[in-house]
Write a protein that holds these residues in place. Sequence first.
Motif, PDB file in Angstrom:
ATOM      1  N   ASN A  49      41.233  53.527  37.333  1.00  0.00           N
ATOM      2  CA  ASN A  49      41.661  52.231  37.856  1.00  0.00           C
ATOM      3  C   ASN A  49      41.802  52.273  39.372  1.00  0.00           C
ATOM      4  N   THR A  50      42.517  53.274  39.883  1.00  0.00           N
ATOM      5  CA  THR A  50      42.721  53.361  41.329  1.00  0.00           C
ATOM      6  C   THR A  50      41.402  53.534  42.063  1.00  0.00           C
ATOM      7  N   TRP A  53      39.701  50.110  42.251  1.00  0.00           N
ATOM      8  CA  TRP A  53      40.304  49.224  43.245  1.00  0.00           C
ATOM      9  C   TRP A  53      39.994  49.698  44.668  1.00  0.00           C
ATOM     10  N   ALA A 259      46.610  49.629  40.942  1.00  0.00           N
ATOM     11  CA  ALA A 259      46.043  48.721  41.934  1.00  0.00           C
ATOM     12  C   ALA A 259      46.854  48.763  43.231  1.00  0.00           C
ATOM     13  N   ASP A 284      46.834  43.677  45.909  1.00  0.00           N
ATOM     14  CA  ASP A 284      46.016  44.200  44.808  1.00  0.00           C
ATOM     15  C   ASP A 284      46.789  44.171  43.493  1.00  0.00           C
ATOM     16  N   ALA A 288      45.879  42.315  39.935  1.00  0.00           N
ATOM     17  CA  ALA A 288      45.819  43.052  38.673  1.00  0.00           C
ATOM     18  C   ALA A 288      46.603  42.353  37.570  1.00  0.00           C
ATOM     19  N   ARG A 295      41.353  46.636  35.642  1.00  0.00           N
ATOM     20  CA  ARG A 295      40.359  46.723  36.710  1.00  0.00           C
ATOM     21  C   ARG A 295      40.178  45.370  37.406  1.00  0.00           C
ATOM     22  N   PRO A 296      39.633  45.365  38.626  1.00  0.00           N
ATOM     23  CA  PRO A 296      39.386  44.088  39.309  1.00  0.00           C
ATOM     24  C   PRO A 296      38.398  43.230  38.522  1.00  0.00           C
TER      25      PRO A 296
END
Length: 299
Positions: A49-50, A53, A259, A284, A288, A295-296
Amino acid sequence: MTDPADHGATRVVVGDVGLDVVAVPAAPPVTGQDTRAAIAVTAGGAAGNTATWLRGHGLPVTLIARVGDDRAGIAVREELESIDVDCRFAVDPVRPTCCVVVLVEGDDRTLLSDRGANGALAPGDVDLEGFAAGPAHLHLSGYVLFDEGSRAAGVRALAAARERGWSTSVDPQSVPHLQGVGAGRFREWIADVDLVLPNASELAALGGPAAVLAALGPGGAIAVTRGADGAAWIDREATVARANPGPVAVRDATGAGDAFNAGLLAAWLAGASRADALVSGMQDAVRAVTGLGARPVPG
């Protein structure tokens, strides 16, 4: 700590990647009964996830993780590579790709997690030798440290980054897991990290700001999220707080912290002030929680 204020610098994220099965019940679930729900299968895992982003900020990013030798592992890699995340995945011949069931009820979420192959991430899977010299940063998901099968890889990743002069950050991720291993042990594992990214409950479980800063050393800092109260940057010089941008209609809080990490790191590593980095992280996080999944959402 090196100066990471270089938009083209190496960003390496180490930790979990896998699939999320997100279920939003139409009514409160009743044990032993059938409840209708909206269900989606999405890519997930805190590190994945990170990394995603961070790519949304146009930054080059490498993701180091472990997946199973299965279709889920292939799908996870393909999705990340489609947005130009550099995936350096070890493939586990026995364990499956990570899968997390996310039960969303209003603003709350309940996670049922099978780390699968992530639980066997090994020190040999984390190879930093091939990266170009220059400014770089390594971000570690705390889940790697909680599991005895992957802990050595997490500790080694942080040590290897420091040996190369990289800056480092860690997200503690989970209050129950922190309580399980003990705050003192976790603080030992993150000694000399440049930045810790907990939420308020995780910071309390770690013993509070003073205890964490003592573990981090003279240059260490904390960026803590406080839910509706915004976020704060805490170091030995001062505490800089920023409020949330306004009321937010939360749809799914899964991945909000991941995020936030990316938004804050993207700004901080580009040389932004502490206050501006907090704002970037919260922006961010808001994106989220207003969508479904971690995820974006494209566009």
